[in-house]
Scaffold this active site. Structure first.
Site, PDB file in Angstrom:
ATOM      1  N   GLN A  18       0.809  -1.223   0.000  1.00 13.73           N
ATOM      2  CA  GLN A  18       0.000   0.000   0.000  1.00 13.73           C
ATOM      3  C   GLN A  18       0.842   1.272   0.000  1.00 13.73           C
ATOM      4  O   GLN A  18       0.329   2.345  -0.322  1.00 13.73           O
ATOM      5  CB  GLN A  18      -0.948  -0.009   1.207  1.00 13.73           C
ATOM      6  CG  GLN A  18      -1.991  -1.116   1.106  1.00 13.73           C
ATOM      7  CD  GLN A  18      -2.877  -1.206   2.336  1.00 13.73           C
ATOM      8  OE1 GLN A  18      -2.550  -1.910   3.274  1.00 13.73           O
ATOM      9  NE2 GLN A  18      -3.990  -0.494   2.332  1.00 13.73           N
ATOM     10  N   HIS A 112       0.888  -9.354   4.288  1.00 12.06           N
ATOM     11  CA  HIS A 112      -0.231  -8.402   4.365  1.00 12.06           C
ATOM     12  C   HIS A 112      -0.920  -8.415   2.991  1.00 12.06           C
ATOM     13  O   HIS A 112      -0.665  -7.566   2.132  1.00 12.06           O
ATOM     14  CB  HIS A 112       0.265  -7.006   4.751  1.00 12.06           C
ATOM     15  CG  HIS A 112      -0.845  -6.092   5.205  1.00 12.06           C
ATOM     16  ND1 HIS A 112      -0.857  -5.449   6.415  1.00 12.06           N
ATOM     17  CD2 HIS A 112      -2.008  -5.723   4.594  1.00 12.06           C
ATOM     18  CE1 HIS A 112      -1.954  -4.710   6.533  1.00 12.06           C
ATOM     19  NE2 HIS A 112      -2.673  -4.870   5.433  1.00 12.06           N
ATOM     20  N   ASN A 155      -1.673 -10.951   8.165  1.00 10.82           N
ATOM     21  CA  ASN A 155      -2.604  -9.863   8.474  1.00 10.82           C
ATOM     22  C   ASN A 155      -4.034 -10.281   8.172  1.00 10.82           C
ATOM     23  O   ASN A 155      -4.343 -10.725   7.065  1.00 10.82           O
ATOM     24  CB  ASN A 155      -2.249  -8.637   7.620  1.00 10.82           C
ATOM     25  CG  ASN A 155      -3.185  -7.478   7.908  1.00 10.82           C
ATOM     26  OD1 ASN A 155      -3.176  -6.926   9.000  1.00 10.82           O
ATOM     27  ND2 ASN A 155      -4.028  -7.134   6.936  1.00 10.82           N
ATOM     28  N   GLU A 156      -4.878 -10.141   9.163  1.00 10.37           N
ATOM     29  CA  GLU A 156      -6.309 -10.417   9.013  1.00 10.37           C
ATOM     30  C   GLU A 156      -6.566 -11.774   8.359  1.00 10.37           C
ATOM     31  O   GLU A 156      -7.270 -11.876   7.342  1.00 10.37           O
ATOM     32  CB  GLU A 156      -7.003  -9.281   8.237  1.00 10.37           C
ATOM     33  CG  GLU A 156      -6.918  -7.958   9.000  1.00 10.37           C
ATOM     34  CD  GLU A 156      -7.766  -6.836   8.422  1.00 10.37           C
ATOM     35  OE1 GLU A 156      -8.161  -6.925   7.252  1.00 10.37           O
ATOM     36  OE2 GLU A 156      -8.043  -5.870   9.165  1.00 10.37           O
TER      37      GLU A 156
HETATM   38  C1  BGC Z   1      -6.237  -3.848   6.151  1.00  9.18           C
HETATM   39  C2  BGC Z   1      -5.587  -2.636   5.538  1.00  9.18           C
HETATM   40  C3  BGC Z   1      -6.655  -1.748   4.954  1.00  9.18           C
HETATM   41  C4  BGC Z   1      -7.560  -1.285   6.073  1.00  9.18           C
HETATM   42  C5  BGC Z   1      -8.664  -0.342   5.654  1.00  9.18           C
HETATM   43  C6  BGC Z   1      -7.523  -3.596   6.856  1.00  9.18           C
HETATM   44  O1  BGC Z   1      -8.460  -4.512   6.382  1.00  9.18           O
HETATM   45  O2  BGC Z   1      -5.316  -4.567   6.935  1.00  9.18           O
HETATM   46  O3  BGC Z   1      -4.661  -3.068   4.591  1.00  9.18           O
HETATM   47  O4  BGC Z   1      -6.124  -0.667   4.248  1.00  9.18           O
HETATM   48  O5  BGC Z   1      -8.152  -2.392   6.691  1.00  9.18           O
HETATM   49  O6  BGC Z   1      -9.563  -0.957   4.807  1.00  9.18           O
END
Ligand code: BGC
Length: 409
Positions: A18, A112, A155-156
Site C-alpha cells: 500500500q 499483508h 494480516n487479518e
Molecule cells: C487492512 C488494511 C486496509 C484497512 C482499511 C484492513 O483490512 O489490513 O490493509 O487498508 O483495513 O480498509
C-alpha cells in the site's frame, strides 16, 4: 508468558504493497493490470516508501509515537520459489536499523494480503505446500533481519471468511476471467478471495508454522496474527445471527491465539444483526468506506475478547477513520482510545494502539480515493503534509512513547 515488551505501544501502521510502490512481482500487481480489473486503479509508485522510509520514520517519531507497524514483502524477498533476494532483505534491514536509530519499536508483518506471483500460481493458501513455503520464507527473513521485536505472521487471516462474499459479489464475470488469466490460477489463489476451508486449514497451519520458524531464529521475538473484527451487536431478534457471525468469523482464530504471544485486533466499525439480515447499525452516519462511523467499536471488541478469552494479550494493530474530515478523525481517535481505556479498566489486556494509517495510501480495490492517513500525500510529487488529527494522537500518546496509556497515567 507473552514476549511482548512492558509498556503500552503507541504507533501507526502501514503495509508494504500500500505504500512502497513498484511491487511488480506480486499477485496483486498482476491483478491491478488485468483488463478489466477488479481494482479501481493500479498501485504504481504508491507513496514511494521504498525510497522514503527514513523520512517517513522521522515524521512518525515527530508525531510522538514510539512504534511503527509495517510489512515486509514476500514477493520481493523470494522472487522465485527458494530463491531469496539478499538485496531485498538488506533493504528491510535498513528499515529496522532506521527504527532503532529513532528508538521506534518495529512491528513487522510477514504477509499483508500480497504474495509472490509464483505462490498464486501454485494456488495461494489452498496449495498443500502453502504452510511450509510461508514458514520457510519467514524463517529465512528472520535469520537475516536483526532487530525484530514484535512480528505479525498473517494480516487479518480471517478476512476472507468474514468478507469473502463481499469481495466475490463485487467481481463481474469479465473482471474475474481477466483476473484468472493474469494470475494463471483461480481467483481464490489471491488471499482476499481464498476459500474458507483453505483459511481454516492451511491458513491457521501456516500461521503456527511461521511462529515456530520465526522463534527458532529469534527466540525472544513476540509473534501473533492479526484479525479483522467488527463490533457485533444485535437488535431484538438478531441475537442468533450475531452469535453465528462471532462463532464463524472470529472464534476459530481467537481459539488458536492463546498459543501466541498476542493477537492483533483490527476494528474499524460495528455490525448490527437483525432478524432479517445484518449491516451497519441504523442511525449511525456512514464513512466514505460505507462503514458505520463508530469509534466505540474498538473498545467494545477488546472488551468482548477480554471477557471470552481472559488474559489473552491484545495489541490494537489497526483502527482508523477514512475520509477527508480530519476534525472528525481527531474525535474518532480520542473516542476510540477512551473505549480502549475502559476495556482495559474492565480487565482486557490491551498492550498497544496502532492508528491505520500513518499515510494516505493504496486502499486495495478502491485505489487512492480513501484517506485514512495521519499524514496526507500529494502523489504528484510525493510531498507529505501532517494533518491536525496527528496532533491529537500525539497529545494522547505523548508523555513517553511506549509508556502508560490513559487511564493508568
Ligand atoms: C487492512 C488494511 C486496509 C484497512 C482499511 C484492513 O483490512 O489490513 O490493509 O487498508 O483495513 O480498509
Amino acid at each position: 508468558m507473552s514476549r511482548l515488551p512492558a509498556g503500552f505501544l503507541w504507533g501507526a501502521a502501514t503495509a508494504a504493497h500500500q505504500v512502497e510502490g513498484g511491487n511488480v512481482n506480486s499477485d496483486c500487481w498482476a491483478l491491478e493490470h488485468a483488463s478489466p480489473s477488479l481494482f479501481a486503479e493500479p498501485s504504481g509508485d504508491a507513496v514511494d516508501q521504498y525510497h522514503r522510509f527514513d523520512d517517513d520514520l522521522a515524521l512518525l517519531a515527530d508525531l510522538g509515537l514510539g512504534a511503527y507497524r509495517f510489512s515486509i514483502e514476500w514477493a520481493r524477498i523470494e522472487p522465485e520459489p527458494g530463491v531469496f533476494s539478499q538485496a531485498a532483505l538488506d533493504h528491510y534491514q535498513r528499515c529496522l536499523d532506521a527504527c532503532r536509530r529513532r528508538e521506534l519499536t518495529p512491528v513487522v508483518t510477514f504477509h499483508h494480503f500480497t504474495q509472490p506471483r509464483w505462490m498464486a500460481r501454485l494456488g495461494g493458501f489452498a496449495a498443500e505446500s502453502f504452510p511450509s513455503r510461508f514458514a520457510a520464507y519467514c524463517g529465512r527473513a528472520s535469520a537475516r533481519l536483526d532487530g525484530l521485536e514484535i512480528c505479525c505472521t498473517i494480516n487479518e487471516l480471517n478476512l476472507p471468511v468474514m468478507a469473502g462474499r463481499y469481495f466475490h459479489d463485487r467481481a463481474s464475470a469479465e473482471a474475474r476471467a481477466a483476473a484468472e488469466q493474469a494470475l494463471g490460477a483461480p481467483l481464490s489463489s489471491f488471499f482476499l478471495f481464498s476459500d474458507e476451508a483453505a483459511i481454516l486449514g492451511n491458513g491457521l497451519a501456516a500461521h503456527a508454522a511461521a511462529r515456530v520458524a520465526i522463534q527458532a531464529e529469534r527466540p525472544g521475538v513476540a509473534v501473533g496474527m492479526t484479525l479483522a473484527i467488527s463490533d457485533e451487536v444485535a437488535e431484538p431478534g438478531g441475537e442468533a445471527r450475531r452469535d453465528e457471525r462471532r462463532e464463524r468469523f472470529y472464534a476459530p482464530f481467537l481459539d488458536a491465539a492463546p498459543e501466541d504471544d498476542f493477537v492483533g485486533v483490527q476494528t474499524y466499525s460495528r455490525n448490527e444483526s437483525r432478524a432479517d439480515g445484518a449491516g451497519p447499525p441504523r442511525g449511525l452516519p456512514l464513512t466514505t468506506m460505507g462503514w458505520a462511523d463508530c469509534p466505540q467499536a474498538i473498545g467494545a471488541v477488546c472488551d468482548w475478547i477480554g471477557r471470552r478469552w481472559p488474559g489473552l494479550p491484545m495489541v490494537v494493530t489497526e483502527n482508523g477513520y477514512p475520509g477527508a474530515d480530519d476534525a472528525r478523525r481527531a474525535v474518532f481517535i480520542e473516542e476510540a482510545l477512551a473505549g480502549i481505556g475502559a476495556a482495559r479498566a474492565a480487565g482486557a489486556d490491551v498492550r498497544g494502539y496502532f492508528y491505520w494509517s500513518l499515510l494516505d495510501n493504496f486502499e486495495w480495490m478502491l485505489g487512492y480515493q480513501q484517506r485514512f492517513g495521519l499524514v496526507g500525500v500529494d502523489r504528484t510529487n510525493q510531498r507529505r503534509t501532517v494533518k491536525p488529527s496527528a496532533a491529537r494522537l500525539r497529545a494522547l500518546a505523548l508523555v513517553q512513547p511506549n509508556g502508560p496509556m490513559p487511564p493508568d497515567r
